[in-house]
Design an enzyme around this catalytic site. Structure first.
Site, mmCIF file in Angstrom:
data_model
loop_
_atom_site.group_PDB
_atom_site.id
_atom_site.type_symbol
_atom_site.label_atom_id
_atom_site.label_comp_id
_atom_site.label_asym_id
_atom_site.label_seq_id
_atom_site.Cartn_x
_atom_site.Cartn_y
_atom_site.Cartn_z
ATOM 1 N N THR A 24 -64.911 -10.482 49.568
ATOM 2 C CA THR A 24 -63.906 -11.165 50.368
ATOM 3 C C THR A 24 -64.526 -12.222 51.267
ATOM 4 O OG1 THR A 24 -62.296 -10.808 52.162
ATOM 5 C CG2 THR A 24 -64.121 -9.287 52.046
ATOM 6 N N ASP A 25 -63.723 -13.212 51.637
ATOM 7 C CA ASP A 25 -64.196 -14.206 52.596
ATOM 8 C C ASP A 25 -64.321 -13.642 54.008
ATOM 9 O OD1 ASP A 25 -61.481 -13.933 53.146
ATOM 10 O OD2 ASP A 25 -60.996 -16.056 52.941
ATOM 11 N N GLU A 26 -63.761 -12.463 54.250
ATOM 12 C CA GLU A 26 -63.794 -11.887 55.595
ATOM 13 C C GLU A 26 -65.205 -11.514 56.040
ATOM 14 O OE1 GLU A 26 -60.672 -9.237 56.833
ATOM 15 O OE2 GLU A 26 -59.477 -9.714 55.063
ATOM 16 N N TYR A 44 -63.538 -3.019 58.025
ATOM 17 C CA TYR A 44 -63.348 -3.399 56.629
ATOM 18 C C TYR A 44 -64.347 -4.465 56.201
ATOM 19 C CZ TYR A 44 -61.582 -6.217 52.782
ATOM 20 O OH TYR A 44 -61.490 -6.953 51.616
ATOM 21 N N LYS A 77 -67.549 -4.339 53.504
ATOM 22 C CA LYS A 77 -67.691 -5.225 52.354
ATOM 23 C C LYS A 77 -68.989 -6.030 52.442
ATOM 24 C CE LYS A 77 -65.353 -5.919 49.350
ATOM 25 N NZ LYS A 77 -65.347 -5.302 47.986
#
Length: 350
Positions: free
Chosen positions: A129-131, A155, A159
């Site tokens: 994810t870009d997060e 989260y 990741k």
């Protein structure tokens, strides 16, 4: 022989990828999914060539058996806990699935493909994810593959940890691994805790549309089929050990997205009178605009302000470009949910 193992293939993005792969490549697809609340066998029940195996990615022996007995040389790894709100209230599950689970998969792949096998062609594709890159200011450049990691929620931290493990297994053990970091996905089969399906269903049932803070948090929106195509390109053309950012090229504040959902629901009711019978509590049934349901609530802890994707590397090396704009993708998504209430209705109790 099985062509590919897809972890988390009964979830949102995973099930769309299983469908995409079956339609574009055919062959046999092994789907490994623990079938937690977000995993739904109905999402892939009609997919030709797909076999669902209920199991945990942390079960290294199970994964090794699947790879060995079925001759699998490709893993596409979607399985993850992915809802930020749930990670804030219960981070343990995110560490177990996203970090420990990814390590278990990597260990199984290394054992079967490198240590017990003859090396040879294989690929471990990790979907992230870009997060992991943190939050951007209004004028900051978009996230590139070289942007330093700065996760702000349990989260995104979990990741980020899984991304680092994938990188380490490539550089330390020679595992042929590629990672893609995507922006906000939307489309069919998304569990109704995420913004678009949640707000659509709330609108249909006359429930509030809760908007965090001032609603000006910005995300890049990626239609799920475009994401699946990007993963396919990275699988076939990505260089071992590389990372590719996959975006939709649609950077929008949440208020704009919510307004678009409200307008789309109002149009749908105007065009199809039968919706008023199906959803008597919807404002549109009573001749009121859906936007009357908008409610501003206290902002989420650690809520990143802006995400944006620089996808030039994927464009130049893989030939990737999004093909579905947000307006068209949202119309497709809402039409799908209106036509598939039998899929999402049982999930509201999860």
């Amino acid at each position: 022989m099985t062509d590919i193992l897809v972890t988390g293939g009964a979830g949102f993005i995973g099930s769309n990828f299983v469908r995409y792969w079956s339609q574009t490549h055919g062959g046999r697809i092994a789907v490994l999914d623990a079938l937690t609340y977000a995993g739904n066998p109905a999402s892939i029940a009609d997919v030709a060539g797909a076999e669902l195996i209920e199991g945990d990615i942390r079960d290294t022996d199970l994964v090794r058996r699947l790879l060995r007995d079925r001759g699998i040389r490709t893993i596409v790894h979607f399985a993850a806990e992915s809802h930020v709100d749930r990670s804030i209230t219960g981070p343990d599950a995110f560490v177990q699935t996203n970090v420990v689970g990814t390590h278990s998969l990597l260990a199984a792949a290394r054992a079967e493909w490198i240590e017990a096998g003859e090396g040879g062609r294989h690929r471990f594709h990790h979907v992230s994810t870009d997060e992991v890159y943190g939050s951007l200011g209004p004028e900051d450049p978009a996230f590139a593959e070289t942007t330093p990691y700065a996760p702000n929620s349990p989260y995104s931290a979990s990741k980020a940890g899984s991304d680092h493990l994938v990188r380490a297994y490539h550089h330390t053990y020679g595992l042929d691994a590629v990672t893609t970091n995507c922006s906000n996905n939307y489309g069919p089969y998304q569990f109704p805790e995420k913004l678009i399906p949640l707000f659509l269903i709330n609108a249909l049932e006359g429930r509030p549309l809760p908007i965090y803070g001032d609603g000006m948090n910005v995300r890049d929106w990626l239609y799920v089929t475009d994401h699946c195509r990007g993963i396919d390109l990275a699988l076939r053309h990505g260089r071992p050990g590389e990372v590719y950012n996959i975006g939709g090229g649609e950077e929008l504040p949440n208020l704009t997205v919510v307004a678009a959902i409200c307008a789309a629901v109002d149009r749908a009711f105007a065009q199809d009178p039968s919706l008023a019978e199906r959803y008597p509590d919807a404002p549109a049934t009573k001749g009121e605009p859906t936007e009357t349901l908008k409610t501003f609530v206290e902002d989420r802890k650690g809520h990143d302000r802006r995400y944006a994707i620089d996808e030039r590397k994927a464009r130049s090396e893989l030939g990737y470009a999004p093909t579905v704009d947000f307006a068209g993708g949202l119309d497709r998504t809402i039409a799908w949910y209106l036509a598939n209430e039998r899929w999402w209705r049982p999930l509201l109790k999860a």
